[in-house]
Design a protein around this motif. Structure first.
Motif: not given
Length: 343
Positions: A292-304
């Motif tokens: 795995v090169t990179s994990l595409v993850a969505s963050g909708n705010n700073e905490h996430q």
């Protein structure tokens, strides 16, 4: 932040890639029944802007976007004069042929690249993620065996014009690497056999671990892998891991999620609950394999975003645990992805 090479290339990506699918509202916000109000959308936009800034400040050097998401306008605003703009590696999604379409359209690839170059204020797209939904495959059959077989059979006809157009764009210095977004492992194997792709992007999480089938092959062949949907649309977070505690109107209460929570229960019975939070564990699970090169993850705010960054600092699950989870899902059967259509 830790970084990994994309296969045998000289491209180095942060373990977290910021996913721009839902981090902000669409540019032309219209209040519809059940949709956020304009005031709520404006707050969402402020949170989304801070999320991107937090990711870049935390060492994230790649962003995954698509013109279809309707959120690239915010990226365009942020990146226009951003001091790290030249250091960001962009990954874009391109779809051709789409559902029902008859053939690959070179203009779609070129237009998507040119649009991304303009909107993202960059000179080069590092990775183009190719999704083939057609030809002549309706959405309801996209994950069915017959529809998948039609996609695989059409692949040899698509490869030629795809490679030709991509080579032209690469010669112009506008793109770097081409990967496949297969949707099924049968198509993934066929796509890799074609020799046209330098890697794969696919779902990888506790409930959808099928990509583990190809990770050893990718590692041997020096190809990259982008893990997508690590939290399974929020199911594998502390907020929703225990379904009984969710309010009755929560989307995870709907029937399409029944089989997923049943499968999660069996997994928890076998491996127990993690020492870290479930959100952290789910993120680390998707990063545990070296391919795995990179994990595409969505963050909708700073905490996430902070949660994603902190997950990269811990120890990742062993390959034995990955195999255990895969064997459980393989034994019980992975829930059909089509169950989630319309949810």
């Amino acid at each position: 932040m830790r970084y990994r090479k994309f296969g045998n290339t000289d491209l180095v990506l942060s373990e977290i890639c910021f996913g721009a699918m839902r981090f902000t509202s669409t540019a032309d916000h219209v209040t519809l029944p059940g949709e956020p109000t304009r005031q709520e959308a404006e707050q969402q936009n402020r949170n989304g802007r801070r999320a991107v800034e937090a990711a870049l400040s935390g060492g994230v050097n790649c962003i995954h976007s698509s013109g279809d998401y309707g959120t690239r306008w915010m990226l365009s605003e942020i990146l226009a004069d951003h001091p790290q703009r030249k250091d960001i590696h962009h990954i874009i999604k391109m779809t051709s042929p789409d559902y029902e379409e008859g053939e690959f359209d070179p203009k779609v690839l070129r237009n998507d690249v040119e649009e991304a170059l303009r909107d993202l204020h960059t000179d080069r797209i590092a990775i183009v993620q190719h999704l083939q939904r057609g030809p002549h495959v309706p959405k309801v059959e996209a994950y069915a065996e017959a529809g998948d077989q039609r996609r695989i059979e059409a692949l040899p006809e698509i490869i030629g014009p795809l490679q030709e157009t991509f080579a032209e764009l690469k010669q112009e210095g506008k793109v770097g690497h081409l990967i496949t977004f297969p949707h099924t492992m049968g198509y993934a194997q066929a796509a890799l056999d074609s020799g046209a792709y330098e890697g794969v992007a696919h779902f990888l999480n506790l409930i959808e671990p099928e990509a583990l089938e190809i990770l050893d092959r990718l590692e041997r062949e020096g190809k990259g892998f982008l893990a997508i949907r690590p939290l399974l649309q929020g199911m594998l977070t502390d907020k929703r891991i225990n379904r009984d505690s969710l309010p009755e109107n929560d989307i995870k209460r709907r029937a399409g999620w029944d089989s997923r929570y049943a499968l999660l229960e069996r997994i928890r019975e076998r491996i127990g609950d993690p020492e870290v939070s479930w959100t952290t564990f789910a993120l680390q699970f998707a990063l545990a394999h070296d391919a795995v090169t990179s994990l595409v993850a969505s963050g909708n705010n700073e905490h996430q975003v902070e949660t994603m960054l902190e997950a990269c600092q811990g120890e990742y699950p062993s390959r034995e645990l990955l195999k255990t989870v895969y064997d459980i899902v393989d034994e019980l059967g992975m829930p059909p992805k089509a169950d989630l259509f319309g949810l």
